[in-house]
Each structure stands twice: as structure tokens, then as C-alpha cells.
Design a protein around this motif. Structure first.
Motif, PDB file in Angstrom:
ATOM      1  N   SER A  52     -21.274  -1.181  47.372  1.00 23.97           N
ATOM      2  CA  SER A  52     -22.573  -1.059  47.207  1.00 23.97           C
ATOM      3  C   SER A  52     -23.069   0.083  47.316  1.00 23.97           C
ATOM      4  O   SER A  52     -23.566   0.736  45.630  1.00 23.97           O
ATOM      5  N   GLN A  53     -22.274   1.182  48.005  1.00 19.69           N
ATOM      6  CA  GLN A  53     -23.593   2.514  48.096  1.00 19.69           C
ATOM      7  C   GLN A  53     -22.097   3.383  46.875  1.00 19.69           C
ATOM      8  O   GLN A  53     -22.976   4.200  46.348  1.00 19.69           O
ATOM      9  N   ASN A  66     -13.701  -3.514  45.582  1.00 12.68           N
ATOM     10  CA  ASN A  66     -13.217  -2.624  46.303  1.00 12.68           C
ATOM     11  C   ASN A  66     -11.812  -2.444  45.507  1.00 12.68           C
ATOM     12  O   ASN A  66     -11.129  -3.086  44.486  1.00 12.68           O
ATOM     13  N   GLY A  67     -10.634  -1.545  46.315  1.00  9.80           N
ATOM     14  CA  GLY A  67      -9.663  -1.014  45.327  1.00  9.80           C
ATOM     15  C   GLY A  67      -8.711  -0.522  46.177  1.00  9.80           C
ATOM     16  O   GLY A  67      -7.632  -1.728  46.673  1.00  9.80           O
ATOM     17  N   VAL A  76     -19.606  -6.579  44.537  1.00 12.86           N
ATOM     18  CA  VAL A  76     -21.127  -5.997  44.205  1.00 12.86           C
ATOM     19  C   VAL A  76     -21.626  -6.305  42.773  1.00 12.86           C
ATOM     20  O   VAL A  76     -21.164  -6.294  41.869  1.00 12.86           O
ATOM     21  N   ALA A  77     -22.622  -7.335  42.639  1.00 12.73           N
ATOM     22  CA  ALA A  77     -23.257  -7.318  41.037  1.00 12.73           C
ATOM     23  C   ALA A  77     -24.779  -6.357  41.380  1.00 12.73           C
ATOM     24  O   ALA A  77     -25.373  -7.381  42.253  1.00 12.73           O
ATOM     25  N   VAL A 129     -27.275  -2.968  42.940  1.00 14.30           N
ATOM     26  CA  VAL A 129     -26.323  -4.065  43.366  1.00 14.30           C
ATOM     27  C   VAL A 129     -26.573  -4.863  44.870  1.00 14.30           C
ATOM     28  O   VAL A 129     -27.236  -4.496  45.423  1.00 14.30           O
ATOM     29  N   SER A 130     -26.250  -6.067  44.368  1.00  8.84           N
ATOM     30  CA  SER A 130     -25.884  -7.445  45.947  1.00  8.84           C
ATOM     31  C   SER A 130     -24.663  -7.210  46.212  1.00  8.84           C
ATOM     32  O   SER A 130     -23.863  -7.662  45.888  1.00  8.84           O
ATOM     33  N   VAL A 131     -24.588  -6.526  47.419  1.00  9.41           N
ATOM     34  CA  VAL A 131     -23.460  -7.678  47.639  1.00  9.41           C
ATOM     35  C   VAL A 131     -23.215  -9.216  47.640  1.00  9.41           C
ATOM     36  O   VAL A 131     -23.341  -9.687  48.396  1.00  9.41           O
TER      37      VAL A 131
END
Length: 410
Positions: free
Chosen positions: A91-92, A104-105, A377-378, A386-388
Motif C-alpha cells: 500500500s505504501q 506484491n512481487g 491493493v486497489a 489505495v485500500s488493502v
């Protein structure tokens, strides 16, 4: 949840139940590609939805963002904290860059319990390209963190988007060298937490300030093997050697400066250099399948190619997963993150992930880091941050080194 999403979830469950009895790897059948276009629009060309997925070990809950790369306002890029050896919550990372969505990646160097006193770097396993800029190369296969790689895959495998706007699966190998007064030497690594045995690796300002000692630990086949006792480091600035040391150092690297770290045979070559000697360093990532330059790429491993799951995918170990699908011949991305709430934590096997992504319309699919790292997040429509959307399985977001960000130009 909106009524629209609730109706969609009920529809998906009905369709999935009709497709199959959910046996083996063929768990969700093949959904029509148009199914991935439904959901709530969070920005032009970007939709978000939720669905339940019946699996061998129970129903799991998924969060999916569909990204229309045909829309000229839409692009994806690497989310990262600014340097390779650093981590931050998804989110950050997304809000700092102004992304409307993200996941995430790559898998990463999360711990160093086998090497007491050695700092875990937080750096990722595979190659990384952000906004057309090469950040790092891939560590040796045996130095990888994460589950076992499927047969035929390597740490060099990437999912990327080219300058033509199309998403692809590919493999990116480091092509680099350093030219000294004694000749040309091969470069074995670029901003990597692990270097091949006997090699020389380059570290730039993209690395960060974390110690470079970890790069000389383990072997090509065994991540837990002891650190090398034969190491040397040379600092190059303005094309000339300005410092050297027998132990890899720590601290930030200034722009325009390259630190060369050698182990074994590589260390022996670097010891031949003295202050003032000229050194020219070059490096690039070379794609195995595409001649089109990549604007963005990150590591993981493929699970679906050409609509077919890779042979021999694990169908026994279920977990919370993150995956990315490529649909519509590279013109659409599907970002998928499973929910880590206790009710759904049984998750999916890798074989089930491949079938799920195919059922959502993907032609190719790529597995990313899962478990406590899985985060999607979106933005809510009209929101500025964004929100998780999923429940991280650890109870809170895990800081990660990179991810995929979705950006929309106003």
C-alpha cells in the motif's frame, strides 16, 4: 460488498460448480475470457472483483484486478522502495507512486538463519526492470528463496511489459563485463544478494545501503553453504579504481560509482587492480524470446504457457498465493491475490493456480511470492489512496521489495 459484486460471486460459483467435480489439477475448467472483464471499475481500463474458488482443500477467496493494456491511459510498472535492498508495504509503495492498484512481487532474501551475523538484504531473487531502467540480475538457481521451481524454469524467468505495451513471459540473462588493463573479465552479477561462485558482481546506487557480504555466501547449488573466505572489493569512480578492501562493505553507493565484489577466482582478479587503474563496467539484461525492450519486468516463475499448465506442477501443497495472468494476446493483465483470512487460508496448490488463471481467461500465468507476502491493493472509486483488499495471512501487510503497480493517466 456491492450488490453487483455479490451477484457476480454467486454467478461464478454456479458456473464453477457446473464446470467440473474439481478433481486433480483441472479444478476450474476454462472460463470465457470475457468473464475477467466484469467487476467494479476503479479507474478507466481497471476493474476489481472478488470470487470464491472451490479447491481440493476447501473454498478459497480471491481478489482480482483486470488491467486493459489497450487503453492508452493505462500502464503497469514496478513498485519498489527506490533501491533493490529495501522493503515496504504494498500500500505504501502504491500510494508513493500514485498507483490505482497493485500486488506484491518477486520472492526475496527474507532471512539469513544459516549465516549468523550476515544481514538479510531483502533483495529479490529474479531480474527487475523499472520504467525501462535495469535494476538487477537474477541470483543462481540454488540461491533462490521460495518453493521449488517447476522443471524447466529458472530464476531468470520474468513477466514483463514491453515498450509496445504488450505483456509477455520471458527470460532475462545478465550480459556484462569489465575492461581492465589486463583485459576483459565477465560480470557475474548486478545488484544481487548472491553471486555465482568464482565471479565478480557489480553494485550501483540502485543497490541501497545494506551490507554486500551476503553476495559472497552460499554456493550455486546450496544457499545455506558457508560464506566464502576469499573475497575482495574494488570501488570504481569516474572510470578508475579509488578504493579496495578484502571484505565487502556496507553503506550507500554514490551515483556514478560502481562497487565490484569478487569471490574466489573473481576476488583474485580484483586484487590485481590498484588505485588509479582504469576500469570500464558495462551491463545489460538480454531477453531470450523478445527483441522488444522491456519497460517493466520482475521475477517469479511461469505456471501456464499457451493455455497449458507446465508439466509436473505441485498439486499437494496448498497456500495463499499471488499470481499474474496474461490474456488477450498480451493486451490484458489479471492480478490475483488469495485471501489470507482464517476461513480461506487453505489456499490453492500451484497446479490449482494454473487452472484458476486459465479459467479466468489467461493464456499465460506467472506465480509470485505468496504466504504472508500476498497483498492486493486497489482504490475505491473516487478515492485518492489505495485500500488493502485481501486479508494478509500474517494479520498485517508484510514489507516487500517490489510489486506490480497499475497506473492510470487522467
Amino acid at each position: 460488498m456491492t450488490r453487483r459484486n455479490a451477484r457476480f460471486r454467486r454467478t461464478v460459483l454456479t458456473v464453477l460448480a457446473a464446470w467440473s467435480a474439481l478433481a486433480g489439477a483441472a479444478l476450474v475448467g476454462a472460463a470465457p475470457a470475457s468473464g475477467a472483464q466484469s467487476g467494479t471499475e476503479i479507474a478507466p481500463g481497471v476493474t476489481y472483483r472478488e470470487l470464491d474458488i472451490p479447491a481440493a482443500k476447501g473454498v478459497t477467496h480471491a481478489h482480482v484486478v483486470s488491467v486493459d493494456l489497450r487503453d492508452p491511459r493505462v500502464r503497469v510498472d514496478l513498485l519498489h522502495p527506490g533501491v533493490v535492498a529495501s522493503r515496504a508495504p504494498v500500500s505504501q509503495l502504491a500510494d508513493t507512486r500514485g498507483a490505482v492498484a497493485g500486488v506484491n512481487g518477486d520472492f526475496f532474501n527474507i532471512t539469513e538463519t544459516q549465516h549468523p551475523g550476515v544481514e538479510a538484504t531483502g533483495a529479490t531473487v529474479g531480474p527487475a526492470i523499472a520504467s525501462g531502467h535495469t535494476l538487477k540480475g537474477a541470483v543462481p538457481d540454488g540461491q533462490r528463496f521460495g518453493p521449488a521451481l517447476p522443471a524447466g524454469t529458472t530464476t531468470k524467468d520474468v513477466l514483463g511489459v514491453g515498450v509496445d505495451g504488450r505483456a509477455r513471459l520471458d527470460s532475462l540473462a545478465l550480459d556484462g563485463s569489465l575492461r581492465t588493463k589486463e583485459g576483459r573479465l565477465p560480470l557475474g552479477g548486478l545488484n544481487q544478494y548472491a553471486l555465482p561462485e568464482g565471479s565478480i558482481g557489480a553494485f550501483t546506487s540502485d543497490w541501497g545501503s545494506v551490507s554486500r557480504v551476503r553476495a559472497t555466501c552460499g554456493t550455486d547449488a546450496d544457499r545455506a553453504a558457508p560464506c566464502s573466505t576469499d573475497t575482495h572489493e574494488v570501488t570504481v569512480r569516474g572510470g578508475r579504481v579509488v578504493a579496495s578492501a578484502d571484505t565487502p562493505g556496507t553503506g550507500p553507493i554514490a551515483a556514478g560509482t560502481t562497487v565490484l565484489v569478487g569471490r574466489e577466482a573473481g576476488a583474485q582478479q580484483l586484487r590485481k587492480l590498484s588505485a588509479g587503474d582504469p576500469v570500464a563496467v558495462r551491463h545489460r539484461l538480454v531477453a531470450a524470446d523478445s527483441r522488444i525492450p522491456y519497460r517493466f519486468a520482475l521475477g517469479g516463475y511461469p505456471v501456464l504457457t499457451g493455455g497449458q499448465p507446465l508439466p509436473g506442477l505441485d498439486n499437494a501443497t496448498s497456500a495463499v498465493r499471488t499470481a499474474v495472468g496474461i490474456a488477450d494476446h498480451g493486451r490484458r493483465l489479471l492480478l490475483l491475490a488469495l485471501d489470507g483470512a482464517p476461513a480461506y487460508r487453505s489456499g490453492l496448490t500451484i497446479a490449482e493456480v494454473a487452472s484458476t488463471m486459465r479459467g479466468l481467461g489467461s493464456e499465460d500465468a506467472f506465480s509470485l511470492d505468496g504466504g504472508g507476502s500476498t497483498t492486493l491493493v486497489a482504490r475505491e472509486p473516487g478515492a485518492g489512496t489505495v485500500s488493502v483488499r485481501n486479508h494478509p495471512s500474517g494479520g498485517a501487510e508484510r514489507p516487500v521489495p517490489n510489486g506490480i503497480g497499475v497506473f492510470v493517466r487522467s
